[in-house]
Design a protein around this motif. Structure first.
Motif, PDB file in Angstrom:
ATOM      1  N   GLN A   1       0.838  -1.188   0.000  1.00  0.00           N
ATOM      2  CA  GLN A   1       0.000   0.000   0.000  1.00  0.00           C
ATOM      3  C   GLN A   1       0.874   1.238   0.000  1.00  0.00           C
ATOM      4  N   GLU A   2       0.347   2.297  -0.551  1.00  0.00           N
ATOM      5  CA  GLU A   2       1.110   3.528  -0.668  1.00  0.00           C
ATOM      6  C   GLU A   2       1.380   4.176   0.684  1.00  0.00           C
ATOM      7  N   GLN A   3       0.380   4.187   1.553  1.00  0.00           N
ATOM      8  CA  GLN A   3       0.559   4.768   2.869  1.00  0.00           C
ATOM      9  C   GLN A   3       0.219   3.718   3.903  1.00  0.00           C
ATOM     10  N   HIS A   4       1.012   3.634   4.915  1.00  0.00           N
ATOM     11  CA  HIS A   4       0.754   2.682   5.990  1.00  0.00           C
ATOM     12  C   HIS A   4       1.083   3.340   7.310  1.00  0.00           C
ATOM     13  N   SER A   5       0.867   2.643   8.385  1.00  0.00           N
ATOM     14  CA  SER A   5       0.889   3.251   9.701  1.00  0.00           C
ATOM     15  C   SER A   5       2.196   3.084  10.464  1.00  0.00           C
ATOM     16  N   LEU A   6       3.290   2.801   9.803  1.00  0.00           N
ATOM     17  CA  LEU A   6       4.583   2.666  10.475  1.00  0.00           C
ATOM     18  C   LEU A   6       4.985   3.999  11.089  1.00  0.00           C
ATOM     19  N   THR A   7       5.127   4.032  12.426  1.00  0.00           N
ATOM     20  CA  THR A   7       5.495   5.282  13.094  1.00  0.00           C
ATOM     21  C   THR A   7       6.821   5.187  13.831  1.00  0.00           C
ATOM     22  N   HIS A   8       7.181   3.992  14.331  1.00  0.00           N
ATOM     23  CA  HIS A   8       8.390   3.844  15.139  1.00  0.00           C
ATOM     24  C   HIS A   8       9.107   2.544  14.794  1.00  0.00           C
ATOM     25  N   THR A   9      10.386   2.508  15.128  1.00  0.00           N
ATOM     26  CA  THR A   9      11.199   1.306  15.001  1.00  0.00           C
ATOM     27  C   THR A   9      11.852   1.049  16.351  1.00  0.00           C
ATOM     28  N   LEU A  10      11.822  -0.205  16.786  1.00  0.00           N
ATOM     29  CA  LEU A  10      12.452  -0.593  18.043  1.00  0.00           C
ATOM     30  C   LEU A  10      13.608  -1.534  17.716  1.00  0.00           C
ATOM     31  N   VAL A  11      14.804  -1.171  18.148  1.00  0.00           N
ATOM     32  CA  VAL A  11      15.993  -1.993  17.938  1.00  0.00           C
ATOM     33  C   VAL A  11      16.267  -2.721  19.245  1.00  0.00           C
ATOM     34  N   ILE A  12      16.330  -4.052  19.173  1.00  0.00           N
ATOM     35  CA  ILE A  12      16.544  -4.843  20.382  1.00  0.00           C
ATOM     36  C   ILE A  12      17.808  -5.672  20.258  1.00  0.00           C
ATOM     37  N   ARG A  13      18.326  -6.066  21.393  1.00  0.00           N
ATOM     38  CA  ARG A  13      19.456  -6.972  21.458  1.00  0.00           C
ATOM     39  C   ARG A  13      18.893  -8.372  21.643  1.00  0.00           C
ATOM     40  N   ASP A  14      19.501  -9.360  21.063  1.00  0.00           N
ATOM     41  CA  ASP A  14      19.043 -10.749  21.112  1.00  0.00           C
ATOM     42  C   ASP A  14      17.739 -10.900  20.326  1.00  0.00           C
ATOM     43  N   SER A  15      16.970 -11.902  20.669  1.00  0.00           N
ATOM     44  CA  SER A  15      15.708 -12.165  19.995  1.00  0.00           C
ATOM     45  C   SER A  15      14.583 -12.029  21.006  1.00  0.00           C
ATOM     46  N   ALA A  16      13.364 -11.862  20.525  1.00  0.00           N
ATOM     47  CA  ALA A  16      12.214 -11.695  21.423  1.00  0.00           C
ATOM     48  C   ALA A  16      11.043 -12.517  20.903  1.00  0.00           C
ATOM     49  N   ASP A  17      10.172 -12.912  21.821  1.00  0.00           N
ATOM     50  CA  ASP A  17       8.963 -13.642  21.458  1.00  0.00           C
ATOM     51  C   ASP A  17       7.866 -12.628  21.150  1.00  0.00           C
ATOM     52  N   VAL A  18       8.006 -11.954  20.008  1.00  0.00           N
ATOM     53  CA  VAL A  18       7.065 -10.922  19.588  1.00  0.00           C
ATOM     54  C   VAL A  18       6.472 -11.352  18.257  1.00  0.00           C
ATOM     55  N   LYS A  19       5.157 -11.237  18.140  1.00  0.00           N
ATOM     56  CA  LYS A  19       4.463 -11.597  16.906  1.00  0.00           C
ATOM     57  C   LYS A  19       3.680 -10.403  16.394  1.00  0.00           C
ATOM     58  N   GLN A  20       3.357 -10.452  15.131  1.00  0.00           N
ATOM     59  CA  GLN A  20       2.528  -9.418  14.541  1.00  0.00           C
ATOM     60  C   GLN A  20       1.180  -9.388  15.258  1.00  0.00           C
ATOM     61  N   GLY A  21       0.729  -8.208  15.652  1.00  0.00           N
ATOM     62  CA  GLY A  21      -0.531  -8.070  16.369  1.00  0.00           C
ATOM     63  C   GLY A  21      -0.380  -7.938  17.867  1.00  0.00           C
ATOM     64  N   ASP A  22       0.824  -8.170  18.399  1.00  0.00           N
ATOM     65  CA  ASP A  22       1.065  -7.971  19.830  1.00  0.00           C
ATOM     66  C   ASP A  22       1.118  -6.477  20.128  1.00  0.00           C
ATOM     67  N   TYR A  23       0.960  -6.147  21.404  1.00  0.00           N
ATOM     68  CA  TYR A  23       1.086  -4.772  21.853  1.00  0.00           C
ATOM     69  C   TYR A  23       2.285  -4.660  22.781  1.00  0.00           C
ATOM     70  N   LEU A  24       3.025  -3.568  22.644  1.00  0.00           N
ATOM     71  CA  LEU A  24       4.121  -3.250  23.544  1.00  0.00           C
ATOM     72  C   LEU A  24       3.726  -1.997  24.307  1.00  0.00           C
ATOM     73  N   THR A  25       3.818  -2.038  25.632  1.00  0.00           N
ATOM     74  CA  THR A  25       3.436  -0.884  26.440  1.00  0.00           C
ATOM     75  C   THR A  25       4.597  -0.445  27.319  1.00  0.00           C
ATOM     76  N   THR A  26       4.702   0.881  27.496  1.00  0.00           N
ATOM     77  CA  THR A  26       5.691   1.465  28.378  1.00  0.00           C
ATOM     78  C   THR A  26       5.267   2.877  28.743  1.00  0.00           C
ATOM     79  N   ALA A  27       5.324   3.219  29.995  1.00  0.00           N
ATOM     80  CA  ALA A  27       5.118   4.584  30.499  1.00  0.00           C
ATOM     81  C   ALA A  27       3.923   5.284  29.855  1.00  0.00           C
ATOM     82  N   GLY A  28       2.782   4.629  29.801  1.00  0.00           N
ATOM     83  CA  GLY A  28       1.578   5.252  29.265  1.00  0.00           C
ATOM     84  C   GLY A  28       1.495   5.288  27.755  1.00  0.00           C
TER      85      GLY A  28
END
Length: 120
Positions: free
Chosen positions: A64-91
């Motif tokens: 699609q021409e426009q999509h909702s990508l707003t942020h990128t998170l760079v992590i060390r190692d690997s994480a058990d994160v899947k598409q559709g999960d939510y990440l929350t921090t400080a409100g």
């Protein structure tokens, strides 16, 4: 602030941030589906706003021409994160759009996020 990792200048807010991973689960309650968000662990990384150049580069993944990508998170190692999960921090709440493991080594990871203001 001067970083102990070299002569790189780090601003407060661009340092490591801890996020709680929440995954949607659906179960049956008296014949009706009930959805809840359960904590599935934590992930720590450096959050950065996505640039327009990065958004242009990722257009082919969503076809699609426009999509909702707003942020990128760079992590060390690997994480058990899947598409559709939510990440929350400080409100703040972020929807996981995509998780990439550059090089398929499990040493680092890129999580593409959409910031959501309608969820807390």
């Amino acid at each position: 602030m001067i970083s102990p990792f070299g002569l790189m200048h780090l601003r407060p807010g661009n340092l490591w941030t801890d996020f709680v991973i929440k995954r949607k689960t659906v179960h049956n309650a008296n014949g009706h589906p009930v959805s809840e968000f359960e904590e599935k662990g934590k992930v720590s990384g450096i959050l950065a706003e996505a640039s327009s150049n990065e958004s242009d580069r990722m257009k082919h993944m969503w076809n699609q021409e426009q999509h909702s990508l707003t942020h990128t998170l760079v992590i060390r190692d690997s994480a058990d994160v899947k598409q559709g999960d939510y990440l929350t921090t400080a409100g703040r709440t972020f929807l996981v759009l995509l998780f990439e493991d550059p090089g398929n080594l499990g040493a680092t990871g890129l999580i593409y996020l959409e910031e959501r203001n309608d969820l807390k």
